[in-house]
Design a protein around this motif. Structure first.
Motif, mmCIF file in Angstrom:
data_model
loop_
_atom_site.group_PDB
_atom_site.id
_atom_site.type_symbol
_atom_site.label_atom_id
_atom_site.label_comp_id
_atom_site.label_asym_id
_atom_site.label_seq_id
_atom_site.Cartn_x
_atom_site.Cartn_y
_atom_site.Cartn_z
ATOM 1 N N PHE A 44 0.835 -1.201 0.000
ATOM 2 C CA PHE A 44 0.000 0.000 0.000
ATOM 3 C C PHE A 44 0.867 1.246 0.000
ATOM 4 O O PHE A 44 1.840 1.327 0.736
ATOM 5 C CB PHE A 44 -0.921 0.015 1.216
ATOM 6 N N GLY A 45 0.490 2.191 -0.832
ATOM 7 C CA GLY A 45 1.176 3.479 -0.821
ATOM 8 C C GLY A 45 2.606 3.442 -1.333
ATOM 9 O O GLY A 45 3.377 4.350 -1.082
ATOM 10 N N THR A 46 2.991 2.411 -2.075
ATOM 11 C CA THR A 46 4.368 2.352 -2.573
ATOM 12 C C THR A 46 4.531 3.102 -3.902
ATOM 13 O O THR A 46 5.636 3.195 -4.427
ATOM 14 C CB THR A 46 4.851 0.901 -2.749
ATOM 15 N N GLY A 47 3.414 3.600 -4.446
ATOM 16 C CA GLY A 47 3.527 4.422 -5.658
ATOM 17 C C GLY A 47 3.048 3.731 -6.930
ATOM 18 O O GLY A 47 3.420 4.149 -8.028
ATOM 19 N N LYS A 48 2.201 2.734 -6.812
ATOM 20 C CA LYS A 48 1.705 2.028 -7.998
ATOM 21 C C LYS A 48 0.898 2.977 -8.883
ATOM 22 O O LYS A 48 1.135 3.078 -10.087
ATOM 23 C CB LYS A 48 0.814 0.837 -7.583
ATOM 24 N N THR A 49 -0.036 3.680 -8.255
ATOM 25 C CA THR A 49 -0.902 4.553 -9.036
ATOM 26 C C THR A 49 -0.109 5.712 -9.648
ATOM 27 O O THR A 49 -0.323 6.078 -10.802
ATOM 28 C CB THR A 49 -2.069 5.049 -8.160
ATOM 29 N N GLN A 50 0.831 6.252 -8.877
ATOM 30 C CA GLN A 50 1.673 7.332 -9.415
ATOM 31 C C GLN A 50 2.448 6.851 -10.636
ATOM 32 O O GLN A 50 2.595 7.570 -11.615
ATOM 33 C CB GLN A 50 2.662 7.826 -8.356
ATOM 34 N N LEU A 51 2.941 5.638 -10.559
ATOM 35 C CA LEU A 51 3.689 5.080 -11.682
ATOM 36 C C LEU A 51 2.776 4.924 -12.900
ATOM 37 O O LEU A 51 3.165 5.243 -14.027
ATOM 38 C CB LEU A 51 4.313 3.736 -11.269
ATOM 39 N N ASN A 104 12.295 7.426 -2.151
ATOM 40 C CA ASN A 104 13.092 7.134 -3.349
ATOM 41 C C ASN A 104 12.157 6.678 -4.464
ATOM 42 O O ASN A 104 12.015 5.490 -4.721
ATOM 43 C CB ASN A 104 14.083 5.995 -3.068
ATOM 44 N N TYR A 105 11.487 7.648 -5.086
ATOM 45 C CA TYR A 105 10.536 7.306 -6.146
ATOM 46 C C TYR A 105 11.183 7.367 -7.507
ATOM 47 O O TYR A 105 12.023 8.224 -7.712
ATOM 48 C CB TYR A 105 9.354 8.274 -6.113
ATOM 49 N N PRO A 106 10.777 6.543 -8.454
ATOM 50 C CA PRO A 106 9.892 5.388 -8.314
ATOM 51 C C PRO A 106 10.578 4.306 -7.474
ATOM 52 O O PRO A 106 11.747 4.017 -7.702
ATOM 53 C CB PRO A 106 9.684 4.907 -9.756
ATOM 54 N N SER A 116 11.606 11.779 -9.224
ATOM 55 C CA SER A 116 10.306 12.159 -8.652
ATOM 56 C C SER A 116 9.394 12.713 -9.732
ATOM 57 O O SER A 116 9.817 13.428 -10.634
ATOM 58 C CB SER A 116 10.514 13.211 -7.576
ATOM 59 N N ALA A 117 8.119 12.364 -9.591
ATOM 60 C CA ALA A 117 7.116 12.900 -10.510
ATOM 61 C C ALA A 117 6.943 14.399 -10.277
ATOM 62 O O ALA A 117 6.404 15.118 -11.109
ATOM 63 C CB ALA A 117 5.799 12.177 -10.304
ATOM 64 N N LEU A 118 7.425 14.870 -9.133
ATOM 65 C CA LEU A 118 7.166 16.265 -8.752
ATOM 66 C C LEU A 118 8.235 17.243 -9.255
ATOM 67 O O LEU A 118 8.017 18.436 -9.280
ATOM 68 C CB LEU A 118 7.032 16.374 -7.225
HETATM 69 N N1 LIG Z 1 6.933 8.737 -8.558
HETATM 70 C C1 LIG Z 1 6.564 9.471 -7.496
HETATM 71 N N2 LIG Z 1 7.012 10.733 -7.370
HETATM 72 C C2 LIG Z 1 6.639 11.487 -6.319
HETATM 73 N N3 LIG Z 1 5.848 11.063 -5.331
HETATM 74 C C3 LIG Z 1 5.381 9.796 -5.378
HETATM 75 C C4 LIG Z 1 5.721 8.932 -6.468
HETATM 76 N N4 LIG Z 1 5.139 7.748 -6.253
HETATM 77 C C5 LIG Z 1 4.444 7.855 -5.095
HETATM 78 N N5 LIG Z 1 4.581 9.070 -4.558
HETATM 79 C C6 LIG Z 1 3.975 9.524 -3.279
HETATM 80 O O1 LIG Z 1 3.412 8.393 -2.603
HETATM 81 C C7 LIG Z 1 1.999 8.526 -2.440
HETATM 82 C C8 LIG Z 1 1.296 7.195 -2.621
HETATM 83 O O2 LIG Z 1 1.430 6.776 -3.960
HETATM 84 P P1 LIG Z 1 0.306 5.939 -4.725
HETATM 85 O O3 LIG Z 1 -1.060 6.420 -4.426
HETATM 86 O O4 LIG Z 1 0.722 5.891 -6.139
HETATM 87 O O5 LIG Z 1 0.523 4.518 -4.046
HETATM 88 P P2 LIG Z 1 -0.267 3.160 -4.343
HETATM 89 O O6 LIG Z 1 0.757 2.086 -4.325
HETATM 90 O O7 LIG Z 1 -1.089 3.291 -5.570
HETATM 91 O O8 LIG Z 1 -1.203 3.054 -3.068
HETATM 92 P P3 LIG Z 1 -2.524 2.137 -2.846
HETATM 93 O O9 LIG Z 1 -2.002 0.813 -2.395
HETATM 94 O O10 LIG Z 1 -3.258 2.864 -1.772
HETATM 95 O O11 LIG Z 1 -3.247 2.081 -4.141
HETATM 96 C C9 LIG Z 1 1.607 9.589 -3.454
HETATM 97 O O12 LIG Z 1 0.493 10.308 -3.048
HETATM 98 C C10 LIG Z 1 2.842 10.467 -3.538
HETATM 99 O O13 LIG Z 1 2.863 11.400 -2.497
#
Ligand SMILES: Nc1ncnc2c1ncn2[C@@H]1O[C@H](COP(=O)(O)OP(=O)(O)OP(=O)(O)O)[C@@H](O)[C@H]1O
Ligand SMILES: [Mg+2]
Length: 573
Positions: free
Chosen positions: A230-237, A416-418, A494-496
């Motif tokens: 959870f919250g490891t950045g899947k959706t951001q990726l 450390n994203y991604p 970073s995406a930011l």
């Molecule tokens: N590539 C990135 N660059 C900058 N920030 C990031 C990146 N990936 C993730 N984050 C940070 O981490 C947070 C959680 O990421 P994200 O929602 O993509 O996780 P997830 O794995 O999809 O979570 P879930 O399991 O809840 O679906 C984002 O809101 C952002 O703040």
């Protein structure tokens, strides 16, 4: 007409049905709720209902359609947002009034149809022949093809003009009848659309992310899994991929995400522009939020892949992104538990692996019926509890995908994203994309050097975790500095930070060249007796770090300059 015998959550048992078929679509009750027959007993059938069954009563009517679940394929899909059974979600709301909607595409809108000038009446035409063109958006030029399974003599082709999708634009005399063709047709989602053949991947699917493109590349037509806690950045990726991947059409399938999160996502994507183009202009959205009925969540994946195949048939490179496969699998589990199927691992249905396989196997590079090439790249996220890769969904996906980007909670924790873990990730596309990269520069060389350096760093870190850093030689200390640089300038993206959030292959090659050259020259210089602090110090590090926020031209120029300066180490002696 049948009727309801019993209701159990999202399932209804119907009786007195007339020759029911598996996967037949039915309309249930006064509101004509959308249902699908999934089991047939002697005189009864089990039906999964794609909307809330509240208000249904035993005895309510069931109307059979004698059709399987079909999607409509034609102009009007791009920029549209559909639910799992392709009902358009209009306006700001992602919630629909319950009821049977058979029309997915707009019937009022007129599209400019440009007939294929190479065709004339009397021509024999086959599945995949181009009847004409419609510019659906600035980005997507739609080809109107003869649907699979239709062939015969063209007896009529409509002239250039603006028409709705219901207008007959061609008539074909087949052996049995005169077929009226429109700008759209319908297709059962469970049936892969026919192709001539599949071919091996050749081209990378570029993402602009160094750790992916350079180390774990995707290939057009490939299959990729993104497992992560959870919250490891899947959706951001996934967003990064929507934004930057070099695809002609994207199909985004949001499976079981929270409703308000989905709205934010859609708003965000609809505003994004890349090189002046709205990203929206090449994207189809399928959304099943977690508060939508469970059965609808199981179907979005197949609606999505069928839409992807339709665009692939037109010779396009399509990318389908499913976020997340786990929520889809959980929906399957919920249904199968209610049916009372014998459960497999962790309660998932025993057909879990084959369903996941069915989804990923529809990816590929193809020679289409039109004899053109096309591709579907399939990317799915997997939600892990902790980092447990023995998760059944992950295991099933790993059996079929050729590439995995494993997200690591420890890397995400230190931002450390991604957060891609190098030890757990893999790509089987390296041999296929090698030629592309080596044409751009000495990729093989830098790739191998990077792997070697990463290997050395890993060994050294193991050692320092036991012995501490005090005993390290200058060469080893330098290696740790290189590790730091690699993390900051190569792996992290970073995406930011806008300038760094996407880098071209040339920029990726250049930064790899810089770090590898710095390392090699540095080691050489140390061997010749030059002091570590003359090679690696705060000032050098800061100079390197400035690259991070530099735009393309400046970035490349600055790297050249830094490379020139590196020679200095060598000649200093
Ligand atoms: N590539 C990135 N660059 C900058 N920030 C990031 C990146 N990936 C993730 N984050 C940070 O981490 C947070 C959680 O990421 P994200 O929602 O993509 O996780 P997830 O794995 O999809 O979570 P879930 O399991 O809840 O679906 C984002 O809101 C952002 O703040
Ligand atoms: Mg997510």
């Amino acid at each position: 007409m049948g009727e309801i015998y019993k209701i159990a959550g999202p399932l209804v048992i119907g009786e007195n049905l007339n020759k029911p078929m598996i996967n037949e679509i039915v309309k249930i009750g006064k509101k004509e709720l959308f249902g699908e027959i999934i089991r047939i007993f002697k005189n009864r059938a089990m039906i999964q209902v794609y909307e809330s069954t509240l208000g249904l009563r035993p005895g309510d009517k069931i109307i059979q359609t004698q059709e399987m679940f079909l999607v409509e394929l034609g102009p009007g899909m791009i920029r549209n947002v559909f639910d799992g059974i392709q009902r358009p979600l209009k306006g700001d709301s992602v919630f629909l009034e319950p009821g049977f909607v058979s029309l997915s595409l707009d019937r009022e809108k007129k599209w400019e149809f440009i007939p294929n000038s190479n065709l004339k009446e009397g021509d024999m035409i086959n599945p995949g022949s181009v009847l004409g063109y419609v510019d659906e958006t600035n980005t997507v030029k739609h080809k109107i093809l003869v649907p699979p399974e239709v062939k015969g003599e063209l007896v009529f082709l409509e002239k250039h003009g603006s028409y709705t999708i219901e207008k007959t634009i061609a008539r074909i005399k087949t052996r049995q009848e005169i077929k009226q063709l429109k700008m759209y047709h319908r297709w059962p989602v469970r049936k892969p659309r026919p192709i001539i053949s599949k071919t091996a991947p050749k081209k990378p699917l570029l993402t602009g992310l160094r750790v992916i493109d350079f180390l774990f590349p995707a290939a057009k037509g490939g299959t990729i899994a993104i497992p992560g806690g959870f919250g490891t950045g899947k959706t951001q990726l996934i967003f990064q991929l929507i934004k930057w991947s070099d695809a002609d059409v994207l199909v985004y399938v949001g499976c079981g995400e929270r409703g308000n999160e989905v709205i934010t996502v859609l708003e965000e994507i609809s505003r994004l522009r890349v090189k002046g183009e709205l990203l929206d202009e090449r994207t189809v959205y399928i959304i099943n939020t977690s508060n939508m009925p469970v059965a609808a969540r199981t179907s979005g994946i197949f609606s999505g892949i069928t839409i992807a195949e339709y665009f692939r048939d037109q010779g396009k490179n399509v990318v389908i992104l499913a976020d997340s496969i786990t929520r889809w699998a959980e929906a399957m589990r919920e249904i199968s538990n209610r049916i009372g199927d014998f459960p497999g691992e962790q309660g998932y249905p025993t057909y879990l692996a084959s369903e996941i396989g069915n989804f990923f196997e529809r990816a590929g590079n193809t020679i289409n019926l039109s004899k053109e090439k096309g591709s579907i790249t399939t990317i799915g996220t997997i939600s892990l509890y902790g980092s447990d890769f023995s998760d059944p969904v992950c295991q099933a996906a790993m059996k079929v995908v050729s590439c995995m980007w494993a997200l690591d909670p420890n890397l995400a924790y230190i931002r450390n994203y991604p957060a891609i873990n190098k030890d757990l990730s893999y790509s089987k596309f390296i041999p296929y994309v090698k030629d592309y990269w080596d044409d751009k520069g000495s990729w093989s060389n830098y790739y191998n050097s990077l792997l070697q350096v990463f290997g050395k760093i890993k060994e050294l870190k193991k050692l320092t975790s036991i012995m501490g850093k005090d005993m390290l030689s200058d060469e080893e200390k330098f290696l740790l500095d290189i590790d730091n640089l690699l993390t900051e300038l190569f792996l992290k993206q970073s995406a930011l930070i806008i300038e760094d959030s996407h880098r071209t292959p040339i920029e990726q090659l250049k930064i790899a060249e810089l770090i590898i050259t710095y390392y090699n020259r540095g080691i050489e210089a140390l061997k010749k007796g030059i002091l570590l602090e003359d090679i690696s110090n705060k000032e050098t590090f800061e100079k390197f770090m400035k690259l991070k926020t530099m735009r393309k031209n400046k970035y490349l120029k600055e790297i050249e300059k830094l490379l020139e300066d590196l020679v200095y180490i060598d000649v200093k002696k």
